[in-house]
Write a protein that holds these residues in place. Structure first.
Motif, short mmCIF file in Angstrom:
data_model
loop_
_atom_site.label_atom_id
_atom_site.label_comp_id
_atom_site.label_asym_id
_atom_site.label_seq_id
_atom_site.Cartn_x
_atom_site.Cartn_y
_atom_site.Cartn_z
N ARG A 45 0.98 -1.19 0.09
CA ARG A 45 -0.07 0.10 0.13
C ARG A 45 0.93 1.16 -0.02
O ARG A 45 0.49 2.39 -0.69
N SER A 46 2.06 1.17 0.63
CA SER A 46 2.86 2.38 0.53
C SER A 46 3.52 2.83 -0.79
O SER A 46 3.87 4.06 -0.89
N VAL A 47 3.27 2.05 -1.56
CA VAL A 47 3.59 2.41 -3.14
C VAL A 47 2.74 3.31 -3.75
O VAL A 47 3.06 4.15 -4.63
N GLY A 48 1.73 3.32 -3.12
CA GLY A 48 0.54 4.19 -4.00
C GLY A 48 0.07 5.44 -3.52
O GLY A 48 0.11 5.32 -2.00
N GLU A 49 -0.03 6.41 -3.98
CA GLU A 49 -0.59 7.75 -3.69
C GLU A 49 -2.19 7.44 -3.31
O GLU A 49 -2.63 8.05 -2.58
N GLU A 50 -2.74 6.45 -4.16
CA GLU A 50 -4.14 6.33 -4.21
C GLU A 50 -4.36 4.59 -4.24
O GLU A 50 -3.60 4.21 -5.20
N CYS A 51 -5.25 4.22 -3.81
CA CYS A 51 -5.66 2.79 -3.97
C CYS A 51 -7.00 2.62 -4.00
O CYS A 51 -7.86 2.94 -3.22
N ILE A 52 -7.34 2.02 -5.09
CA ILE A 52 -8.71 1.31 -5.29
C ILE A 52 -9.02 -0.04 -5.60
O ILE A 52 -8.52 -0.70 -6.45
N GLN A 53 -9.45 -0.75 -4.51
CA GLN A 53 -9.77 -0.43 -2.97
C GLN A 53 -9.08 -1.15 -2.41
O GLN A 53 -8.33 -2.37 -2.32
N GLU A 54 -8.97 -0.52 -0.86
CA GLU A 54 -7.93 -1.01 -0.03
C GLU A 54 -8.28 -2.51 0.57
O GLU A 54 -7.40 -3.41 0.89
N LYS A 239 -12.00 -7.83 -9.69
CA LYS A 239 -11.55 -6.40 -10.28
C LYS A 239 -9.97 -6.24 -10.08
O LYS A 239 -9.51 -6.36 -8.92
N PRO A 240 -9.42 -5.68 -11.14
CA PRO A 240 -8.15 -5.30 -10.86
C PRO A 240 -8.05 -4.23 -9.86
O PRO A 240 -8.62 -3.35 -9.94
N ILE A 241 -7.10 -4.46 -8.87
CA ILE A 241 -7.03 -3.35 -7.86
C ILE A 241 -5.92 -2.10 -8.45
O ILE A 241 -5.04 -2.54 -9.14
N ILE A 242 -6.32 -0.68 -8.28
CA ILE A 242 -5.62 0.23 -8.75
C ILE A 242 -4.66 0.89 -7.63
O ILE A 242 -5.20 1.35 -6.76
N LEU A 243 -3.11 0.86 -7.89
CA LEU A 243 -2.35 1.34 -6.94
C LEU A 243 -1.51 2.27 -7.67
O LEU A 243 -0.53 1.98 -8.35
N SER A 244 -2.12 3.60 -7.59
CA SER A 244 -1.46 4.59 -8.32
C SER A 244 -0.51 5.48 -7.80
O SER A 244 -0.59 6.00 -6.80
N HIS A 245 0.74 5.38 -8.20
CA HIS A 245 1.99 6.06 -7.42
C HIS A 245 1.90 7.68 -7.91
O HIS A 245 1.37 8.08 -8.82
N HIS A 246 2.62 8.23 -6.94
CA HIS A 246 2.86 9.82 -7.31
C HIS A 246 3.69 10.37 -8.40
O HIS A 246 4.37 9.64 -8.84
N MET A 247 3.03 11.24 -8.90
CA MET A 247 3.88 11.77 -10.14
C MET A 247 4.90 13.07 -9.73
O MET A 247 4.31 14.08 -9.14
N LEU A 248 6.26 12.78 -10.10
CA LEU A 248 7.10 13.90 -9.60
C LEU A 248 6.95 14.98 -10.59
O LEU A 248 6.86 15.12 -11.69
N PRO A 249 7.03 16.23 -9.82
CA PRO A 249 6.81 17.47 -10.88
C PRO A 249 8.39 17.82 -11.46
O PRO A 249 9.20 17.16 -11.13
N GLY A 250 7.98 18.66 -12.58
CA GLY A 250 9.46 19.08 -13.24
C GLY A 250 9.96 19.98 -11.98
O GLY A 250 9.49 20.50 -11.18
N LEU A 251 11.08 20.38 -12.72
CA LEU A 251 12.12 21.18 -11.51
C LEU A 251 11.76 22.64 -11.74
O LEU A 251 12.27 23.49 -11.02
N LYS A 252 10.92 22.95 -12.77
CA LYS A 252 10.49 24.37 -12.86
C LYS A 252 9.27 24.86 -12.19
O LYS A 252 8.43 24.04 -12.18
N GLN A 253 8.99 25.95 -11.93
CA GLN A 253 7.90 26.40 -11.34
C GLN A 253 6.89 26.30 -12.14
O GLN A 253 6.50 26.39 -13.44
N GLY A 254 5.67 25.30 -11.40
CA GLY A 254 4.29 25.42 -12.20
C GLY A 254 4.34 23.91 -13.05
O GLY A 254 3.32 23.61 -13.73
N GLN A 255 5.55 22.94 -13.37
CA GLN A 255 5.57 22.21 -14.07
C GLN A 255 5.10 20.62 -13.26
O GLN A 255 5.69 20.27 -12.47
N GLU A 256 3.79 20.15 -13.57
CA GLU A 256 3.22 19.28 -12.89
C GLU A 256 3.65 17.81 -12.99
O GLU A 256 3.78 16.99 -12.23
N LYS A 257 4.56 17.73 -14.23
CA LYS A 257 5.17 16.72 -14.31
C LYS A 257 6.49 16.58 -15.21
O LYS A 257 6.45 17.71 -16.06
N MET A 258 7.33 15.85 -15.18
CA MET A 258 8.75 16.10 -15.99
C MET A 258 8.49 15.85 -17.33
O MET A 258 7.29 15.22 -17.79
#
Length: 383
Positions: A45-54, A239-258
């Motif tokens: 569970r620690s791998v995911g930012e979100e889990c559907i369903q625990e 059903k397949p369980i969804i374990l979604s990991h966090h997305m690291l942002p880009g290094l510049k201001q306001g960049q949601e992802k690399m």
């Protein structure tokens, strides 16, 4: 929709900061079979930012000795640190908890999405480069299987295409269009027919690979939810369980992802020490501000899980050297300006360079890896 009440909070920060060394030790020991379902759950569970369903995840890990986790990547260019180091950390956690990890090298998908100009040979070269990096970065390959989409689909076409066709038949075009984010596209773009087919194929991958857990990034969430909805359509209970990991942002201001197309927005796995120092020095890192600060995100999601601490070297006038043993401790100092960006950035660059050095060494000393990197660096990134 039944999946709306997703679980978004990992159960224990302690598990989030397992070091890569302890993960490898756990994976190579014989202790995994003696883990309780609850212990396995805490790690997975620690791998995911979100889990559907625990509750489904706990039930799976209590009853199934070797659940199948699936992740997939388009070979689309050089590998950034999230894809390299975060994936290594997460895979090592999963295998330490007794999971089998299938990494889907999605070469056909990259071709559908016009990566590398749709040149399959170039795409496959990039795929081999990705595997070299994961091996060099310390991914525990016991319990990991690399599968090429083109090979597997061709071998078992009679299984694969009926699933794709059934998913396509049961879903209206607007529902499929809502999934185009998985390709780095928007619903407003003018898409090719291939890019409409893509979500139906990715949804089918989950069933084709017999995945119990979809362990992909948050940006892949919509197609994973489509797979759960498809289970409702066909009256499938598991059903397949969804374990979604966090997305690291880009290094510049306001960049949601690399972005692979913007080299200054991320650290790449074979960047030189000077590259890393320069990129971190120029990264957005406002004093006292934690939210939206990419440098702090790198520390939270890469440095702490790898080393279990964060070491800062600074002059006595600036507070002297300090080792932070938790991210919360670091945040408290940063918000109170007891830790300044001018001291944090060099410490972050030093930690990242230490993590990346084995990868640099591999690409320096291994002739095959060297050749792959040279070719990949020469390719033009296409969308």
């Amino acid at each position: 929709m039944a999946d709306a009440a997703a679980n978004t909070a990992p159960p224990s920060d302690e598990i989030n900061f397992l070091s890569i060394h302890s993960q490898n030790d756990a994976a190579s020991s014989s202790s995994t079979p003696q883990m309780s379902g609850e212990e396995r759950f805490r790690i997975v569970r620690s791998v995911g930012e979100e889990c559907i369903q625990e509750d489904e995840l706990l039930n799976l890990l209590t009853k199934k000795p070797e659940p199948i986790c699936y992740d997939g990547f388009e070979p689309s260019g050089r590998m950034h640190i999230a894809q390299g180091v975060m994936k290594t950390i997460n895979v090592n956690k999963l295998t330490s908890a007794g999971c089998k990890v299938k990494i889907w090298i999605a070469d056909w998908f990259a071709q559908l999405n016009n990566k590398m100009g749709g040149d399959l040979k170039k795409i496959q070269t990039v795929g081999r480069y990705l595997i070299e990096i994961w091996k060099a970065a310390g991914m525990d390959l016991n319990g990991v299987e690399f599968l090429w989409s083109s090979e597997e689909i061709n071998k078992r076409a009679h299984e694969y295409w009926p699933i794709v066709m059934d998913i396509a038949r049961r879903n209206k075009l607007p529902r499929v269009m809502r999934c185009v984010q998985i390709m780095g596209r928007s619903e407003q773009e003018e898409l090719t027919a291939a890019q409409i087919l893509y979500p139906c194929m990715q949804c089918a991958d989950i069933f084709f690979l017999k995945a119990d857990i979809c362990q992909l990034g948050m940006d892949q969430r919509k197609v994973n939810v489509l797979a759960r909805e498809y289970c409702d359509d066909i009256k499938r209970k598991n059903k397949p369980i969804i374990l979604s990991h966090h997305m690291l942002p880009g290094l510049k201001q306001g960049q949601e992802k690399m972005s692979k197309s913007d080299p200054s927005s991320s650290i790449f796995m074979e960047d030189t020490e000077a590259d890393v120092n320069s990129k971190i020095k120029g990264a957005y890192c406002p004093p006292k501000i934690v939210e939206g600060n990419p440098c702090l995100e790198y520390i939270k999601y890469i440095v702490f899980p790898w080393f279990n601490d964060f070491q800062v070297e600074r002059s006595t006038a600036n507070g002297g050297d300090k080792t932070f043993n938790s991210f919360e401790e670091l945040v408290a100092d940063y918000e109170e300006e007891k830790l300044h960006p001018a001291d944090l950035k060099p410490a972050l660059a030093k930690a990242l360079n230490k993590i990346l050095q084995p990868v640099r060494d591999h690409f320096k000393n291994d002739a095959n890896a060297q050749d792959l990197l040279k070719r990949v660096k020469g390719y033009r990134i296409t969308r």
